[in-house]
Design a protein around this motif. Structure first.
Motif, PDB file in Angstrom:
ATOM      1  N   LEU A   1       0.828  -0.990   0.106  1.00 45.23           N
ATOM      2  CA  LEU A   1      -0.044   0.061   0.040  1.00 45.23           C
ATOM      3  C   LEU A   1       0.686   1.374  -0.004  1.00 45.23           C
ATOM      4  N   LEU A   2       2.064   1.300   0.653  1.00 48.60           N
ATOM      5  CA  LEU A   2       2.719   2.380   0.676  1.00 48.60           C
ATOM      6  C   LEU A   2       4.136   2.028   0.492  1.00 48.60           C
ATOM      7  N   PRO A   3       4.491   1.538  -0.559  1.00 49.25           N
ATOM      8  CA  PRO A   3       6.038   0.972  -0.997  1.00 49.25           C
ATOM      9  C   PRO A   3       6.812   2.301  -1.038  1.00 49.25           C
ATOM     10  N   ASP A   4       8.108   2.033  -0.415  1.00 43.46           N
ATOM     11  CA  ASP A   4       9.250   3.157  -0.683  1.00 43.46           C
ATOM     12  C   ASP A   4       9.979   2.911  -1.866  1.00 43.46           C
ATOM     13  N   ASP A   5       9.853   1.719  -2.637  1.00 40.15           N
ATOM     14  CA  ASP A   5      10.610   1.741  -3.888  1.00 40.15           C
ATOM     15  C   ASP A   5       9.636   1.249  -4.879  1.00 40.15           C
ATOM     16  N   GLN A   6       9.947   1.598  -6.298  1.00 39.41           N
ATOM     17  CA  GLN A   6       9.308   1.278  -7.520  1.00 39.41           C
ATOM     18  C   GLN A   6      10.000   0.505  -8.369  1.00 39.41           C
ATOM     19  N   PRO A   7       9.751  -0.278  -9.379  1.00 39.59           N
ATOM     20  CA  PRO A   7      10.543  -0.849 -10.177  1.00 39.59           C
ATOM     21  C   PRO A   7      11.325   0.343 -10.945  1.00 39.59           C
TER      22      PRO A   7
ATOM     23  N   ARG B   1      -2.466   0.184  -6.313  1.00 40.91           N
ATOM     24  CA  ARG B   1      -1.272  -0.317  -5.373  1.00 40.91           C
ATOM     25  C   ARG B   1      -1.309  -1.781  -5.356  1.00 40.91           C
TER      26      ARG B   1
ATOM     27  N   TYR C   1       4.027   9.791 -14.700  1.00 46.70           N
ATOM     28  CA  TYR C   1       3.483   9.186 -13.509  1.00 46.70           C
ATOM     29  C   TYR C   1       2.904  10.245 -12.526  1.00 46.70           C
ATOM     30  N   VAL C   2       3.578  11.581 -12.635  1.00 44.94           N
ATOM     31  CA  VAL C   2       3.009  12.415 -11.649  1.00 44.94           C
ATOM     32  C   VAL C   2       1.591  12.798 -11.885  1.00 44.94           C
TER      33      VAL C   2
ATOM     34  N   VAL D   1      -1.308  11.425  -9.163  1.00 44.65           N
ATOM     35  CA  VAL D   1      -1.052  12.238  -7.970  1.00 44.65           C
ATOM     36  C   VAL D   1      -1.603  13.679  -8.053  1.00 44.65           C
TER      37      VAL D   1
ATOM     38  N   VAL E   1       9.833   2.795 -13.710  1.00 48.32           N
ATOM     39  CA  VAL E   1       8.872   4.329 -13.037  1.00 48.32           C
ATOM     40  C   VAL E   1       9.644   5.442 -13.220  1.00 48.32           C
TER      41      VAL E   1
END
Lengths: 51, 210, 326
Positions: free
Chosen positions: B26-32, B191, B40-41, B44, B35
């Motif tokens: 749900l709240l990852p601090d890394d991404q593939p 997510r 991608y912004v 948000v 990304v």
């Protein structure tokens, strides 16, 4: 306090017309900004790693 | 895990939740690594604009629909509402364009696309009711013109665009609730499934479990 | 690895096991809120928002009293747009249809409006009237429906015959209708009609349908819409008053009204029922947007037009991945 430049916007709008097609300058600007943002988002390099 | 616990509804819900959407998902601090694009912004950014819309809308709701005609602070709040709606739609459509060209529905993500598209349609309805409750010339005009469309397919018998009270309630209660819930589900789906891999991604980057 | 469709779907759904990067989504969200708020504040301070004052019956009756007067007569005669509308206001017409679907008629007259009483007689009855108008009102109320209809129709036709030029209307069997129309015009000029139409003798009211519909029966609202370039036939749905951006997201809805057969009311069946056809069309297209991932030919478009090469440029370059045919 609001709308310091609103006097400029409170006038009859200008429209671009080609036959049956027409669009207000304001809507055109909004759509152009969207296209520019989309193109920029794809073309401009994203910073490598953010902390 | 005991069998009796397995049968409990509460336990089943918790387990399904834990399986599908653990908190580090749900709240990852890394991404593939892929990304890495400004595109991608915009998802948000859309949610941020929705936040400003809701905040300014709550202030407007406290003061009533006619407040902004006569109050400076009212006019400012109404302007915040107006411009954040313009930004909301601009960002949402750029997000939609981006996700289309990524074919972001790949890999079991069809429902994520669908909830996003439904959000777009519901947003149009919500904005439309907002234009009807401006209590100015614009809302007089839009209600007179728009009634024919809804009447022509029978919807006008219940959804009465010339009824200020009805439009006001739909705009501040029903439609934002629907919009909020679908947006929430949309984000949870994103997510849960993770960000869609690139078209032509390398096979060894993915672990396929059959 | 097989490249069959089924496996490809599984592949795209699998968890990522390649390189990762740090990505702070909470920080990203906070920055987004700050940026959007700053932009909204700046735009609000600089540009404000559109707010043209609403039109009033007082304004209509003052600026174009002949048109208001003639509209009042048409409400009594049952020839106005509202009186001849059909569902949901009355049963005067069948409304629009799409093939065998008469949805407008089937939905019924759920918001009944009686243009004679709701628009003219009831509002006049709330006023303290001069003697001649009070006696005209009494005459009307005491008359048979047949007499009422004869008077109003006679007068309405006479006004139509001289194209609304009231001074040219010849004398005739009009009963109390001219006095009633004059009474309503005076009432509107004084500013009493706006509230009377809304309240209909009650206290709380939140439904402006009667005001809006009466407004639309004359030329005042229509002219104002034309002047502001808001007419549906000229992309008005997308436009806003003044120079503000409008609902640009309605472009596709608005588009259909610009092209044949939708823009021609004479063209049957589609043009004459354009509102209904366009509703269905947009419903279908909205469904199409939702179902894009399932539509052959469209769902593969992103693979064939390589905008993704730009989006994932970094990944493709680092891994030396060339574009593949799909």
């Amino acid at each position: 306090m609001t709308g310091w430049l609103a006097s400029f916007l409170n006038h009859p709008a200008t429209y671009l017309k080609y036959g049956w097609f027409q669009i207000s300058i304001s809507n055109l600007i909004v759509i152009l900004i969207m296209l520019v943002l989309f193109a920029a988002a794809i073309l401009i390099k994203f910073p490598k790693e953010r902390e | 895990m005991s069998t009796s616990e397995n049968k409990m509804w509460t336990a089943r819900l918790r387990n399904a939740w834990q399986r599908n959407l653990p908190v580090d998902k749900l709240l990852p601090d890394d991404q593939p690594a892929y990304v890495a694009s400004w595109i991608y912004v915009f998802g948000v950014a859309t949610i941020a604009a929705l936040g400003v819309i809701i905040a300014s809308g709550i202030v407007l709701a406290f003061q009533g629909p006619a407040w902004y005609h006569t109050s400076d602070i009212g006019k400012f709040t109404n302007s915040m509402h107006f411009w954040s709606v313009q930004m909301f739609f601009a960002f949402m459509v750029i997000h939609l364009w981006g996700k289309f060209w990524m074919a972001a529905w790949r890999g079991n993500r069809v429902r994520t696309w669908m909830t996003g598209a439904v959000t777009f349609v519901v947003s149009i309805a919500t904005a439309f009711t907002g234009y009807l409750i401006q209590t100015n010339f614009d809302s007089q005009w839009i209600s007179f013109e728009a009634k024919d469309g809804f009447n022509s397919v029978g919807v006008g018998a219940w959804f009465t665009v010339t009824n200020l009270g009805q439009m006001l309630l739909l705009h501040v209660a029903f439609l934002p609730l629907i919009l909020g819930v679908i947006t929430f589900i949309h984000v949870l789906m994103v997510r849960r499934r993770g960000v869609v891999p690139p078209i032509d991604a390398l096979p060894f980057d993915m672990e396929v479990r059959k | 690895m097989s490249t069959g469709r089924h496996t490809k779907e599984e592949f795209d759904a699998a968890p990522w096991h390649g390189k990762t990067r740090k990505y702070d989504i909470v920080k990203e969200g906070v920055i987004a809120v700050v940026v959007v708020s700053v932009l909204a504040v700046a735009l609000s301070l600089l540009l404000g928002s559109p707010d043209d004052t609403p039109l009033t019956f007082k304004g209509w009756a003052t600026s174009n009293s002949d048109n208001f007067y003639a509209t009042a007569v048409s409400e009594l005669a049952g020839t106005s747009g509202t009186a001849t509308y059909g569902a949901p206001y009355n049963k005067a017409a069948d409304g629009l249809n799409v093939g065998p679907l008469w949805l407008q008629k089937w939905a019924g007259a759920s918001r009944p409006i009686d243009s004679v009483n709701d628009f003219v007689i009831a509002p006049l009855s709330t006023q303290v009237l001069s003697t001649d108008i009070a006696s005209a009102l009494a005459t009307w109320k005491a008359a048979t429906a047949k007499d009422q209809s004869t008077w109003a129709t006679n007068y309405d036709s006479a006004i139509a015959k001289v194209e609304g030029k009231l001074s040219d209307v010849p004398a005739g069997n009009y009963g109390p209708v001219p006095a009633l129309a004059q009474g309503l015009t005076d009432m509107a000029k004084a500013g009493g009609l706006d509230a009377a139409l809304l309240s209909q003798g009650g206290f709380f009211q939140t439904d402006n349908t009667k005001q809006i519909l009466f407004f639309g029966d004359g030329s005042y609202l229509d002219d104002a819409g034309t002047a502001a370039n808001l007419q549906g036939g000229t992309w008005g749905m997308m436009n806003e008053t003044g120079r503000y951006p409008g609902q640009a997201w309605l472009w596709l809805y608005s588009f259909w009204y610009q092209i044949p057969p939708f823009n021609n009311e004479e063209s049957k069946p589609i043009g004459a029922n354009a509102d209904a056809y366009i509703m269905f069309l947009m419903g279908g297209l909205s469904l199409g947007l939702i179902l894009i991932p399932l539509i052959p030919g469209i769902k593969t478009l992103p693979m064939r037009i390589p905008i993704h090469r730009g989006i994932w440029r970094q990944y493709y370059e680092e891994n030396g991945i060339k574009r593949r045919k799909h």
